[in-house]
Scaffold this active site. Structure first.
Site, short mmCIF file in Angstrom:
data_model
loop_
_atom_site.label_atom_id
_atom_site.label_comp_id
_atom_site.label_asym_id
_atom_site.label_seq_id
_atom_site.Cartn_x
_atom_site.Cartn_y
_atom_site.Cartn_z
N ASN A 108 0.85 -1.19 0.00
CA ASN A 108 0.00 0.00 0.00
C ASN A 108 0.88 1.22 0.00
O ASN A 108 1.88 1.30 0.68
CB ASN A 108 -0.93 -0.01 1.21
CG ASN A 108 -0.21 0.02 2.54
OD1 ASN A 108 -0.25 1.01 3.26
ND2 ASN A 108 0.49 -1.06 2.88
N ASP A 109 0.49 2.17 -0.84
CA ASP A 109 1.10 3.48 -0.89
C ASP A 109 0.27 4.30 -1.86
O ASP A 109 -0.86 3.91 -2.17
CB ASP A 109 2.59 3.42 -1.29
CG ASP A 109 3.37 4.49 -0.54
OD1 ASP A 109 3.17 5.68 -0.85
OD2 ASP A 109 4.13 4.15 0.39
N GLY B 105 8.03 0.91 4.31
CA GLY B 105 7.50 -0.30 3.67
C GLY B 105 6.00 -0.43 3.85
O GLY B 105 5.36 -1.20 3.16
N LYS B 106 5.44 0.31 4.80
CA LYS B 106 4.00 0.23 5.10
C LYS B 106 3.57 -1.23 5.19
O LYS B 106 2.50 -1.61 4.73
CB LYS B 106 3.18 1.02 4.08
CG LYS B 106 3.55 2.51 4.08
CD LYS B 106 2.66 3.37 3.20
CE LYS B 106 3.00 4.84 3.32
NZ LYS B 106 4.36 5.22 2.85
N ARG B 107 4.41 -2.06 5.85
CA ARG B 107 4.13 -3.48 5.95
C ARG B 107 2.97 -3.73 6.90
O ARG B 107 2.72 -2.93 7.81
CB ARG B 107 5.38 -4.23 6.43
CG ARG B 107 6.56 -4.16 5.45
CD ARG B 107 6.20 -4.75 4.12
NE ARG B 107 7.36 -4.98 3.27
CZ ARG B 107 7.67 -4.26 2.18
NH1 ARG B 107 6.92 -3.24 1.81
NH2 ARG B 107 8.72 -4.58 1.46
#
Lengths: 306, 306
Positions: A108-109, B105-107
């Site tokens: 996600n971004d 990384g928005k993991r």
């Protein structure tokens, strides 16, 4: 641009399941681990190549029974760049064997950054005039918390290259309700997310009635699965939580439509660690995975009219 | 276990900003691109090594001015496993130069899978008795849509290895409101997420009053930034959206406390592509980045009592 390819493969094998390739190092049989760690000086590289060997054995044993694999990106990043090499080679090997590949990255971004993820996992990148596919999965799991700016960059690549995405809607974990079940007016957060999936998917229609924008909906919440199947008629479901996480065949039945389509049920540890549960020789791990995959398919087909 | 290390570095350099290393290939000066593509047959490997060279030049020029870098994982995955090798070597190089590293990384995932991400990006993995750090960032951005099951696996690693996380709360993009601004009772989704950050952070207190659980709050929403600063007194903010995305120094001011702490402002393209905006010789790209970093620092310090 849709899940037609996945659905065709599901119909062909008469099996709406996917094998989650989540290769924790302790899952890899010892004879493989020892051999690869002895061969390579760099422990991460040795571990990654052991994982790849394990995966190839699983793919060989599963490819004429199970339509798809779902490698979980975390278990490849865990071995650093070498692990990402194992991921790419696992995807290529699965494709050689005719399997569909869902990369479970929950990426996600926004904007151009999301385009970069889309190109990395589903598309190609142009470098000095050459088009190269960095990972080349067929579908990617994504997280929609950032709204349309995080999803629309994926849709073009899905259109151009016949790929799909699965958006997290209602996940299978115990705490998923902390946010996802909270009410926005009369609707839960997961319902709002589900509606967005239907909207985004309208751009990517498929011949079986399902768009290229799917949803992750956990098997551990059978009521929501049934409810969302009715409310999201064009959205294909990826259903985790069968087996190890506690969901049974009856629990996942609500995810399917009257033609037995509309969902694919994942099992990771249940399949890839079947040899541990069976207690058979670890060198028989791939055959044990195949036995469990067949058992799981037959279990689910009791409730699904495919 | 907190952001003490980051905050010390911010105070030492008197600069609450972070340089986003988001190396789109078109950002890399042509002389670097050409040289590396000529050297390596594999285009992805050549591109990745060009990116690494570009990053090293930027780090050399920035390390005594800017406390931290924030590599965006998407722009490394874009070059496949070779890109991930460039990411690891960028992190190592930044550490050699004394910089703090926030891996963007928005993991997100749950349980043991989230533990694998935590070990990959902030921790170590034990392979055959050796403890190895796959990527070794100091902090990781994460997405909290899955609730506590997705966050708590990170907290232990943050405690053990003095690391931090930034949870997406209110992102900087135009469509962030589609979900994040929706009301759950009297509160917006982003406020609920913010409260969860405060709760998770209570386990990771820091000597400056900020916990190891930070939040991503966009500069493009200055009112929410001010509001959340008041409501989340123990949560350090990572603020994207300055510069290229439209936020100015005045817009980010609300993210800071009376001591000038509480936030770090990111600029990616503004800094790393400063040479394109300036129109200077591309061989001067690193010096141009430094000039822009100093200008940005001074711009922000007008409004911040650090």
């Amino acid at each position: 641009m849709s899940f037609d390819l996945l659905i065709s493969r599901i119909k062909e094998l008469r099996n709406p399941t996917v094998a989650g390739l989540d290769p924790k190092f302790s899952y890899v049989p010892e004879y493989i681990r020892e051999s690869f760690l002895a061969e390579f000086e760099d422990p991460l590289y040795g571990a990654a190549m052991a994982v790849l060997e394990y995966n190839k054995g699983l793919i060989d044993a599963l490819c004429d029974v199970v339509p798809a694999i779902k490698p979980q990106a975390a278990y490849y990043e865990l071995y650093g760049w070498a692990g990402m090499k194992a991921l790419k080679e696992t995807i290529d090997y699965a494709h050689e064997k005719g399997m569909y590949v869902i990369t479970d990255g929950k990426r996600n971004d926004i904007g151009t950054t999301m385009e970069a993820y889309a190109a990395a996992h589903l598309g190609t990148v142009n470098i000095g005039g050459k088009e190269v596919a960095p990972f080349d999965g067929d579908a990617l799991t994504v997280n929609g918390y950032l709204g349309s700016d995080g999803i629309t960059p994926l849709l073009n690549i899905c259109k151009e290259r016949d790929k799909g995405i699965f958006v997290l809607v209602k996940t299978s974990n115990p705490s998923s309700g902390e946010l996802q079940d909270k009410k926005i007016g009369a609707e839960a957060v997961y319902e709002v997310m589900g509606q967005m999936c239907e909207q985004w998917g309208a751009e990517l229609p498929g011949k079986y009635g399902y768009s290229g924008v799917g949803a992750v909906v956990g098997a551990t919440y059978p009521e929501q699965l049934l409810e969302l199947r009715a409310k999201m008629p064009h959205t294909f479901f990826l259903v985790p939580g069968y087996g190890a996480q506690g969901g049974g065949a009856r629990d996942v039945a609500g995810g399917f439509d009257k033609n037995g389509l509309g969902a694919i049920i994942n099992s990771s540890r249940g399949i890839i660690c079947a040899y541990q549960k069976e207690g058979c020789d670890e060198r028989d791990y791939a055959a044990a995975a195949r036995r469990e995959a067949i058992r799981m398919r037959d279990d689910i087909l009791q409730y699904v009219n495919l």
